[in-house]
Design an enzyme around this catalytic site. Structure first.
Site, PDB file in Angstrom:
ATOM      1  CG  ASP A 148      -6.764   2.482  -4.397  1.00  0.00           C
ATOM      2  OD1 ASP A 148      -6.371   1.668  -5.251  1.00  0.00           O
ATOM      3  OD2 ASP A 148      -6.289   3.632  -4.307  1.00  0.00           O
TER       4      ASP A 148
ATOM      5  CD  GLU B 175      -2.812   1.072  -0.351  1.00  0.00           C
ATOM      6  OE1 GLU B 175      -2.271   1.630  -1.321  1.00  0.00           O
ATOM      7  OE2 GLU B 175      -3.897   0.471  -0.439  1.00  0.00           O
TER       8      GLU B 175
END
Length: 521
Positions: A320, A242
């Site tokens: 995401d 991430e």
């Protein structure tokens, strides 16, 4: 978590499980992981190997084969466009390979999407089509027939992602969270990649949003260089943790020898103890062993030591739902606990034993799955063959003394016509999932994206050679145009067109081809 459905739209494939005997099978086959050979690995499949090493699979997904020796359930589900009916695609035998013929039969005369990838592990972490997220809208499933390939001597299908395609499970069981150790691998392709974010497989957020550093722990494969330096042109196996694709604790590569891996079939591997260590490995999935490209501390940026994984599973996108990437997926697993290097090596040996992309067993004809080379018949060029050169399609001389590259580029696999099964499509032998298709009348080699336009552009109908030799190939969607070579480049052409390649001179010779034995073994 998605549930398996046995209703009117789903075939009644039984999902028998015999996991109670797996430990015994693994113990008999893997007497010593440290001395595992290809022969021993072939008798025990990846999740048997990891289970015997004390790091059991908590996810096992594949469209091509079983990942447990005792598994005999469905691999994936397809939905056809004509009536929205669905069916599960299972195995030919327990522990064996996908029943691709069942897919072909169910999808005949229409198209199908893969709507679900079933988890073969006892955790039932099945992947369904991903919904919208912080960086991408609703995804779609991959076209079920876009990536035909040979595995274990059988014709099966991989999953070809073209962007805005992805799968996810946000309510998993057993997947690492909050700094717990885990490992994962996937078999992908070094010839079907791009630099967009993010072709991932692994641990992601449970809400399709970017929730901060260390909230992902996923394999990434592509040419996107997030942190400098990146050596070579890629594609690289990286860790999507991430807010960064990491090749080392510093972010960028600390390994000048890691210039990427472009093999048609690639083993990509990541393992992470969740606290102070992660490692990246890659390998040619057709031969040889694994290479460790990094093994060391977690990233030095804040938030990664310890990790904060949330335990969702994502395939084809970022955490995401960043969904601009392309890629190929054949199989992959995730484990509970940090796998040993010996177990990783035994899994790689088993993957190599599968023979991904191996010979189809049929050559020299226009029957589906036959491998061929296509020779020109014009007097100037009777030693020239249709081949791809970068993304273009040309004719050039190929002979017994030619390079392996030239021979591979001049070898094609016949597939049922992507738009009409009575015609044919030409799949590249060394770029799995890439087909000959015309675009602005020039013939190119491109990955199949599942669109109706691509299907039509990549479909050619054989007729008797117009000069009395061999075969001519009529364009499916431009019925008067045929595959023609002109100035060494391949087009679709007819003599009534306005382009230079529509010239009448030598037209019948230029559109006539001899289909013969493949140059690549």
């Amino acid at each position: 978590m998605s549930q398996r459905r046995d209703n009117n739209n789903v075939s009644a494939n039984s999902r028998s499980r015999f996991f109670g005997v797996l430990a015994g099978i693994a113990a008999l086959v893997l007497a010593s992981l440290t001395t595992a050979t290809t022969a021993s690995a072939a008798a025990s499949l990846p999740c048997d190997i990891y289970g015997a090493a004390g790091t059991p699979c908590v996810a096992a997904h594949s469209t091509t084969r079983a990942l447990y020796a005792a598994y005999n359930g469905p691999l994936y589900q397809v939905q056809r466009a004509s009536d929205a009916a669905r069916t599960n695609i299972g195995l030919l035998t327990a522990g064996g390979y996908a029943n691709a013929a069942a897919q072909d039969s169910f999808c005949a005369g229409t198209t199908c999407l893969i709507t679900e990838l079933y988890d073969q592990s006892p955790r039932h972490n099945d992947l369904t089509i991903e919904g919208p997220g912080g960086a991408g809208g609703q995804d779609t499933g991959v076209p079920a027939d876009a990536l035909p390939v040979t595995a274990g001597g059988h014709q099966v299908y991989g999953a070809s992602f073209s962007g805005r395609m992805g799968y996810r499970d946000n309510t998993t069981s057993g997947v690492a969270t909050n700094g717990r150790p885990e490992g994962m691998y996937m078999i992908t392709s070094g010839t079907h990649v791009n630099g967009a974010c993010c072709f991932d497989y692994g641990n992601a957020e449970t809400n399709n949003q970017d929730t901060g550093n260390g909230h992902m722990d996923a394999l990434n494969f592509g040419t996107e260089c997030w942190f400098q330096p990146c050596h070579g042109a890629g594609p690289w196996v990286q860790a999507d943790l991430e807010n960064g694709l990491f090749q080392s604790s510093a972010g960028g590569s600390q390994n000048t020898a890691n210039t990427g891996i472009t093999a048609p079939f690639v083993t990509a591997l990541l393992k992470n103890n969740g606290q102070n260590f992660f490692a990246l490995k890659d390998g040619n999935a057709q031969s040889g062993g694994l290479r460790t490209t990094y093994a060391g501390p977690e990233p030095t940026l804040g938030g990664y030591s310890p990790m904060h994984q949330e335990g969702a599973i994502v395939l084809g996108t970022g955490g995401d739902n960043s969904n601009g990437s392309i890629g190929s997926f054949f199989e992959g697993v995730m484990t509970a606990g940090l796998p040993t290097d010996a177990a990783d090596n035994a899994v790689q040996a088993n993957v190599v034993s599968v023979g991904y992309g191996g010979p189809t067993g049929s050559t020299g004809s226009l029957n589906p799955a036959s491998e061929i080379s296509v020779r020109a018949t014009t007097a100037c060029c009777t030693g020239d063959y249709i081949r791809h050169q970068n993304n273009n399609t040309v004719i050039s001389p190929v002979a017994s003394g030619s390079s392996t590259l030239d021979k591979g580029d001049a070898t094609w696999v016949i597939r049922r016509g992507l738009a009409d099964a009575s015609c044919v499509s030409f799949e590249s032998r060394n770029y799995p999932g890439d087909f000959l298709r015309h675009f602005n009348f020039q013939v190119l080699r491109q990955p199949m994206d599942g669109s109706a336009a691509f299907r039509a552009d990549a479909t050619f109908c054989p007729v008797a050679g117009k000069n009395g030799q061999g075969t001519s190939f009529r364009s499916y969607n431009y019925a008067g145009k045929y595959l023609r070579h002109y100035n060494n480049t391949v087009y679709i052409a007819d003599t009534s067109g306005a382009h230079a390649w529509d010239a009448a001179a030598s037209y019948n010779d230029d559109v006539s081809w001899v289909v013969g034995q493949p140059w690549a073994p």
